[in-house]
Scaffold this motif. Structure first.
Motif, PDB file in Angstrom:
ATOM      1  N   ALA A  76       0.816  -1.218   0.000  1.00 12.56           N
ATOM      2  CA  ALA A  76       0.000   0.000   0.000  1.00 12.56           C
ATOM      3  C   ALA A  76       0.848   1.266   0.000  1.00 12.56           C
ATOM      4  O   ALA A  76       0.429   2.305  -0.513  1.00 12.56           O
ATOM      5  CB  ALA A  76      -0.929   0.003   1.213  1.00 12.56           C
ATOM      6  N   LEU A  77       2.053   1.178   0.568  1.00 10.66           N
ATOM      7  CA  LEU A  77       2.928   2.346   0.665  1.00 10.66           C
ATOM      8  C   LEU A  77       3.891   2.477  -0.512  1.00 10.66           C
ATOM      9  O   LEU A  77       4.685   3.413  -0.572  1.00 10.66           O
ATOM     10  CB  LEU A  77       3.749   2.271   1.963  1.00 10.66           C
ATOM     11  CG  LEU A  77       2.955   2.410   3.264  1.00 10.66           C
ATOM     12  CD1 LEU A  77       3.837   2.064   4.458  1.00 10.66           C
ATOM     13  CD2 LEU A  77       2.389   3.818   3.422  1.00 10.66           C
ATOM     14  N   ALA A  78       3.807   1.569  -1.461  1.00 13.58           N
ATOM     15  CA  ALA A  78       4.708   1.592  -2.619  1.00 13.58           C
ATOM     16  C   ALA A  78       4.404   2.799  -3.518  1.00 13.58           C
ATOM     17  O   ALA A  78       3.306   3.364  -3.471  1.00 13.58           O
ATOM     18  CB  ALA A  78       4.561   0.296  -3.408  1.00 13.58           C
ATOM     19  N   PRO A  79       5.358   3.208  -4.339  1.00 18.41           N
ATOM     20  CA  PRO A  79       5.113   4.334  -5.251  1.00 18.41           C
ATOM     21  C   PRO A  79       3.885   4.093  -6.124  1.00 18.41           C
ATOM     22  O   PRO A  79       3.750   3.035  -6.746  1.00 18.41           O
ATOM     23  CB  PRO A  79       6.397   4.385  -6.095  1.00 18.41           C
ATOM     24  CG  PRO A  79       7.444   3.806  -5.207  1.00 18.41           C
ATOM     25  CD  PRO A  79       6.751   2.719  -4.429  1.00 18.41           C
ATOM     26  N   GLY A  80       2.983   5.066  -6.137  1.00 16.03           N
ATOM     27  CA  GLY A  80       1.768   4.966  -6.938  1.00 16.03           C
ATOM     28  C   GLY A  80       0.664   4.158  -6.310  1.00 16.03           C
ATOM     29  O   GLY A  80      -0.447   4.098  -6.846  1.00 16.03           O
ATOM     30  N   ALA A  81       0.916   3.526  -5.170  1.00 13.75           N
ATOM     31  CA  ALA A  81      -0.093   2.720  -4.479  1.00 13.75           C
ATOM     32  C   ALA A  81      -1.013   3.639  -3.669  1.00 13.75           C
ATOM     33  O   ALA A  81      -0.762   4.843  -3.548  1.00 13.75           O
ATOM     34  CB  ALA A  81       0.587   1.695  -3.584  1.00 13.75           C
ATOM     35  N   PRO A  82      -2.094   3.094  -3.099  1.00 12.22           N
ATOM     36  CA  PRO A  82      -3.081   3.955  -2.418  1.00 12.22           C
ATOM     37  C   PRO A  82      -2.505   4.830  -1.312  1.00 12.22           C
ATOM     38  O   PRO A  82      -2.996   5.943  -1.087  1.00 12.22           O
ATOM     39  CB  PRO A  82      -4.079   2.940  -1.856  1.00 12.22           C
ATOM     40  CG  PRO A  82      -3.991   1.767  -2.762  1.00 12.22           C
ATOM     41  CD  PRO A  82      -2.544   1.690  -3.162  1.00 12.22           C
ATOM     42  N   LEU A  83      -1.481   4.343  -0.595  1.00 12.11           N
ATOM     43  CA  LEU A  83      -0.929   5.109   0.524  1.00 12.11           C
ATOM     44  C   LEU A  83       0.481   5.612   0.247  1.00 12.11           C
ATOM     45  O   LEU A  83       1.266   5.813   1.181  1.00 12.11           O
ATOM     46  CB  LEU A  83      -0.940   4.257   1.801  1.00 12.11           C
ATOM     47  CG  LEU A  83      -2.276   3.623   2.195  1.00 12.11           C
ATOM     48  CD1 LEU A  83      -2.150   2.900   3.530  1.00 12.11           C
ATOM     49  CD2 LEU A  83      -3.387   4.664   2.254  1.00 12.11           C
ATOM     50  N   ASP A  84       0.793   5.834  -1.003  1.00 11.76           N
ATOM     51  CA  ASP A  84       2.112   6.358  -1.380  1.00 11.76           C
ATOM     52  C   ASP A  84       2.446   7.568  -0.488  1.00 11.76           C
ATOM     53  O   ASP A  84       1.738   8.572  -0.513  1.00 11.76           O
ATOM     54  CB  ASP A  84       2.086   6.783  -2.851  1.00 11.76           C
ATOM     55  CG  ASP A  84       3.430   7.294  -3.347  1.00 11.76           C
ATOM     56  OD1 ASP A  84       4.312   7.591  -2.518  1.00 11.76           O
ATOM     57  OD2 ASP A  84       3.592   7.413  -4.576  1.00 11.76           O
ATOM     58  N   PRO A  85       3.499   7.496   0.336  1.00  8.90           N
ATOM     59  CA  PRO A  85       3.805   8.602   1.255  1.00  8.90           C
ATOM     60  C   PRO A  85       4.055   9.944   0.575  1.00  8.90           C
ATOM     61  O   PRO A  85       3.917  10.993   1.213  1.00  8.90           O
ATOM     62  CB  PRO A  85       5.077   8.118   1.971  1.00  8.90           C
ATOM     63  CG  PRO A  85       5.047   6.646   1.847  1.00  8.90           C
ATOM     64  CD  PRO A  85       4.417   6.362   0.507  1.00  8.90           C
ATOM     65  N   LEU A  86       4.425   9.930  -0.706  1.00  7.30           N
ATOM     66  CA  LEU A  86       4.684  11.194  -1.397  1.00  7.30           C
ATOM     67  C   LEU A  86       3.424  11.786  -2.022  1.00  7.30           C
ATOM     68  O   LEU A  86       3.478  12.887  -2.579  1.00  7.30           O
ATOM     69  CB  LEU A  86       5.759  10.999  -2.469  1.00  7.30           C
ATOM     70  CG  LEU A  86       7.138  10.549  -1.962  1.00  7.30           C
ATOM     71  CD1 LEU A  86       8.155  10.603  -3.090  1.00  7.30           C
ATOM     72  CD2 LEU A  86       7.594  11.404  -0.791  1.00  7.30           C
ATOM     73  N   ALA A  87       2.317  11.071  -1.929  1.00 11.70           N
ATOM     74  CA  ALA A  87       1.052  11.614  -2.445  1.00 11.70           C
ATOM     75  C   ALA A  87       0.447  12.550  -1.399  1.00 11.70           C
ATOM     76  O   ALA A  87       0.366  12.204  -0.222  1.00 11.70           O
ATOM     77  CB  ALA A  87       0.084  10.480  -2.761  1.00 11.70           C
ATOM     78  N   PRO A  88       0.017  13.724  -1.790  1.00 15.00           N
ATOM     79  CA  PRO A  88      -0.471  14.690  -0.804  1.00 15.00           C
ATOM     80  C   PRO A  88      -1.745  14.265  -0.087  1.00 15.00           C
ATOM     81  O   PRO A  88      -2.022  14.742   1.009  1.00 15.00           O
ATOM     82  CB  PRO A  88      -0.703  15.956  -1.639  1.00 15.00           C
ATOM     83  CG  PRO A  88      -0.843  15.482  -3.044  1.00 15.00           C
ATOM     84  CD  PRO A  88       0.025  14.274  -3.157  1.00 15.00           C
TER      85      PRO A  88
END
Length: 256
Positions: free
Chosen positions: A155-167
């Motif tokens: 879920a925390l992977a790039p582009g995944a629902p919980l991507d940490p870099l997504a605002p």
């Protein structure tokens, strides 16, 4: 690693600060941001101290006196006299990123901090808080710790629902938990062939895989410095060959 990085809970606790001027003021702000209570001399319960004195002999004497009381001491601009150094800090509370150089270059630590500051969204701390709030729900959905870890990693992977870099990642936690279960991730075996014993020579792909792997099978002679780049909870398996039946998740075979 030249120093052990730790995060110290100073909330409501005494921290000794010796000295006046800009350097002392900077340490005072640091203590206060961490919720600490500034005292100007040792008192029972104090565990750390900061010394900001211009005169080296006076700074050394103050540090030795505080150290004799059992305190860990930081002496401003004198790494040789320090039990610990203070890092450059990226603050996305409760997410805190510390960049240290062991006292070698505060300017370098600051430059790295500024790069990281530009990468991370302001609401990163909200994502951490949302994940903390959802811990019971995650344990209920994935009772097995390994399965839960793999689900969170995905879920925390790039582009995944919980991507940490997504605002907006913090607002997606409930939807992620409510989404239908995806197919279980099959075992995936990847090989890393080292070109040298220096971890700085790792390719970007190798460094990424080491940071993601669940299990690491490694040949004799693979340097500890390479294995140290892997996640702390990855299971290490000294082996002479890659596993014929890899365990679930991402599995690495690391060889020279």
């Amino acid at each position: 690693m030249h120093q052990l990085p730790i995060f110290l809970n100073l909330s409501g606790r005494a921290a000794v600060l010796v000295g006046e001027g800009e350097a002392a003021d900077a340490k005072a702000r640091l203590i206060e941001r961490a919720g600490g209570r500034i005292v100007r001399a040792w008192e029972p319960g104090a565990t750390i101290a900061f010394v900001a004195l211009a005169d080296e002999d006076a700074a050394r004497a103050a540090a030795e006196a505080l150290r004799a009381k059992g305190l860990l001491v930081n002496v401003v601009d004198r790494p040789a006299l320090c039990d610990f150094t203070t890092p450059a800090i990226v603050d996305r509370a409760p997410v805190t990123i510390a960049i240290g150089t062991g006292g070698a270059s505060a300017g370098l630590a600051k430059a790295v901090r500024q790069r990281i500051e530009a990468l991370l969204p302001a609401r990163l701390g909200d994502l951490a808080a949302a994940l903390f709030k959802a811990r019971d729900a995650m344990k209920a959905r994935w009772p097995d710790p390994a399965s839960r870890r793999r689900a969170i990693d995905a879920a925390l992977a790039p582009g995944a629902p919980l991507d940490p870099l997504a605002p907006d990642a913090a607002g997606q936690v409930e939807d992620w938990l409510a989404a239908p279960e995806t197919a279980a991730r099959p075992a995936r075996l990847e090989t890393i062939r080292l070109t040298s014993a220096d971890p700085d020579d790792l390719t970007l792909r190798a460094a990424r895989l080491l940071g993601q792997a669940d299990h690491i099978f490694h040949a004799p002679g693979v340097p500890p410095a390479i294995l140290a780049r892997a996640r702390a909870d990855a299971v290490r398996h000294p082996a002479d060959a890659p596993p014929p039946a890899p365990p679930p998740g991402l599995v690495l075979w690391v060889t020279l």
